[in-house]
Design a protein around this motif. Sequence first.
Motif, PDB file in Angstrom:
ATOM      1  N   LEU A 205      -1.768   0.005 -17.522  1.00  0.00           N
ATOM      2  CA  LEU A 205      -1.444  -0.811 -16.361  1.00  0.00           C
ATOM      3  C   LEU A 205      -1.472   0.026 -15.087  1.00  0.00           C
ATOM      4  O   LEU A 205      -1.942  -0.424 -14.041  1.00  0.00           O
ATOM      5  N   THR A 206      -0.957   1.252 -15.180  1.00  0.00           N
ATOM      6  CA  THR A 206      -0.920   2.112 -13.989  1.00  0.00           C
ATOM      7  C   THR A 206      -2.328   2.517 -13.558  1.00  0.00           C
ATOM      8  O   THR A 206      -2.542   2.861 -12.400  1.00  0.00           O
ATOM      9  N   LYS A 207      -3.273   2.471 -14.472  1.00  0.00           N
ATOM     10  CA  LYS A 207      -4.657   2.821 -14.135  1.00  0.00           C
ATOM     11  C   LYS A 207      -5.421   1.636 -13.556  1.00  0.00           C
ATOM     12  O   LYS A 207      -6.245   1.788 -12.650  1.00  0.00           O
ATOM     13  N   ILE A 208      -5.160   0.440 -14.078  1.00  0.00           N
ATOM     14  CA  ILE A 208      -5.942  -0.727 -13.680  1.00  0.00           C
ATOM     15  C   ILE A 208      -5.380  -1.408 -12.441  1.00  0.00           C
ATOM     16  O   ILE A 208      -6.119  -1.789 -11.531  1.00  0.00           O
ATOM     17  N   MET A 209      -4.056  -1.562 -12.368  1.00  0.00           N
ATOM     18  CA  MET A 209      -3.456  -2.399 -11.328  1.00  0.00           C
ATOM     19  C   MET A 209      -3.720  -1.934  -9.887  1.00  0.00           C
ATOM     20  O   MET A 209      -3.855  -2.774  -9.002  1.00  0.00           O
ATOM     21  N   PRO A 210      -3.788  -0.625  -9.603  1.00  0.00           N
ATOM     22  CA  PRO A 210      -4.089  -0.237  -8.216  1.00  0.00           C
ATOM     23  C   PRO A 210      -5.421  -0.779  -7.722  1.00  0.00           C
ATOM     24  O   PRO A 210      -5.563  -1.122  -6.548  1.00  0.00           O
ATOM     25  N   TRP A 211      -6.411  -0.856  -8.622  1.00  0.00           N
ATOM     26  CA  TRP A 211      -7.723  -1.370  -8.233  1.00  0.00           C
ATOM     27  C   TRP A 211      -7.673  -2.867  -7.962  1.00  0.00           C
ATOM     28  O   TRP A 211      -8.572  -3.422  -7.312  1.00  0.00           O
ATOM     29  N   LEU A 212      -6.627  -3.530  -8.450  1.00  0.00           N
ATOM     30  CA  LEU A 212      -6.455  -4.964  -8.220  1.00  0.00           C
ATOM     31  C   LEU A 212      -5.515  -5.246  -7.054  1.00  0.00           C
ATOM     32  O   LEU A 212      -5.184  -6.401  -6.780  1.00  0.00           O
ATOM     33  N   GLY A 213      -5.100  -4.179  -6.378  1.00  0.00           N
ATOM     34  CA  GLY A 213      -4.164  -4.348  -5.271  1.00  0.00           C
ATOM     35  C   GLY A 213      -2.764  -4.679  -5.722  1.00  0.00           C
ATOM     36  O   GLY A 213      -2.002  -5.334  -5.003  1.00  0.00           O
ATOM     37  N   LEU A 214      -2.390  -4.246  -6.916  1.00  0.00           N
ATOM     38  CA  LEU A 214      -1.095  -4.615  -7.497  1.00  0.00           C
ATOM     39  C   LEU A 214      -0.193  -3.399  -7.699  1.00  0.00           C
ATOM     40  O   LEU A 214       0.324  -3.147  -8.782  1.00  0.00           O
ATOM     41  N   CYS A 215      -0.024  -2.618  -6.644  1.00  0.00           N
ATOM     42  CA  CYS A 215       0.956  -1.526  -6.670  1.00  0.00           C
ATOM     43  C   CYS A 215       2.323  -2.135  -6.363  1.00  0.00           C
ATOM     44  O   CYS A 215       2.737  -2.240  -5.203  1.00  0.00           O
ATOM     45  N   TRP A 216       3.023  -2.571  -7.403  1.00  0.00           N
ATOM     46  CA  TRP A 216       4.184  -3.442  -7.226  1.00  0.00           C
ATOM     47  C   TRP A 216       5.521  -2.709  -7.157  1.00  0.00           C
ATOM     48  O   TRP A 216       6.535  -3.297  -6.758  1.00  0.00           O
ATOM     49  N   ALA A 217       5.563  -1.450  -7.549  1.00  0.00           N
ATOM     50  CA  ALA A 217       6.815  -0.681  -7.480  1.00  0.00           C
ATOM     51  C   ALA A 217       6.797   0.168  -6.212  1.00  0.00           C
ATOM     52  O   ALA A 217       5.736   0.550  -5.718  1.00  0.00           O
ATOM     53  N   PHE A 218       7.981   0.472  -5.680  1.00  0.00           N
ATOM     54  CA  PHE A 218       8.021   1.315  -4.491  1.00  0.00           C
ATOM     55  C   PHE A 218       9.083   2.387  -4.625  1.00  0.00           C
ATOM     56  O   PHE A 218      10.050   2.255  -5.391  1.00  0.00           O
ATOM     57  N   SER A 219       8.869   3.463  -3.901  1.00  0.00           N
ATOM     58  CA  SER A 219       9.822   4.563  -3.827  1.00  0.00           C
ATOM     59  C   SER A 219       9.917   5.039  -2.384  1.00  0.00           C
ATOM     60  O   SER A 219       8.976   4.866  -1.607  1.00  0.00           O
ATOM     61  N   MET A 220      11.052   5.640  -2.057  1.00  0.00           N
ATOM     62  CA  MET A 220      11.248   6.214  -0.731  1.00  0.00           C
ATOM     63  C   MET A 220      11.944   7.563  -0.835  1.00  0.00           C
ATOM     64  O   MET A 220      12.742   7.790  -1.752  1.00  0.00           O
ATOM     65  N   ILE A 221      11.618   8.452   0.091  1.00  0.00           N
ATOM     66  CA  ILE A 221      12.402   9.658   0.327  1.00  0.00           C
ATOM     67  C   ILE A 221      12.996   9.494   1.723  1.00  0.00           C
ATOM     68  O   ILE A 221      12.260   9.409   2.707  1.00  0.00           O
TER      69      ILE A 221
END
Length: 252
Positions: A205-221
Amino acid sequence: MFKAALRYLQGFRPRLKAVDMCGGAGKAAFVIKSCDPDCQVTLVDCSDKMLDIARQKVRKQNIQGLEVVLDDAFSFLARDEKFDLIVFSSAVHHFKDPLALLEAASKRLNDNGLIVTIADPTTLTKTRRYKFFEFMLSDKETKKTKVKSWFAFKNNGETAAGQDFDLAEYQTYTGIDDKKLAYELTKLGLHPMVHMRYPAGEPYLTKIMPWLGLCWAFSMIISPHQVNDHALKVQGIKEQLKREMPFRFQFC
């Protein structure tokens, strides 16, 4: 992200203090210790059962400098103790008011300290496009579970939360508008040095989803202060993340 944050903090003091808030069995706490064995780490959670798993690992591996504390987040953050690094690993979305949580955490930071949030869902997880691809890319057992939940919904006329909806799980069901959160943090005088989105879950999923525009988790510093040479230091953290992250991601 831990490596990037710790490397930045080590430029200010040699011996760091970190806390893994709402850390459960201590996954983040143990990763911090592996990145910096000299770091004094505190693991905080309100589930004694989960903390017992961490205590067993500490004893079995004879890990030094890792304290386990039974407490809820806001009670712990009300204590008069300060840290260099405060981590919320897949935890912020369990709170009704993430902004109040992060503001409370910022008051427990030493000078130049950082808050790191990891793996919280954005509102993208509620879109039809995400749900379609998540279902299509999931394994057979996951598909069965999802189909059963759909029929249960139709029969009962209720969401998975049902009548026992827990306010502490509010953001789990809605997702977090991370761009709005970043904006609200800046209004409080907090600075998201790094804000990134990425996929999470099974490796495929982590390999395919970015190409589908589905970076759904977020992180911040997040820093509570405007950092000296801010642009240079932030760029250094971003370059390190680009080199070491094992999957595609995007900066916001």
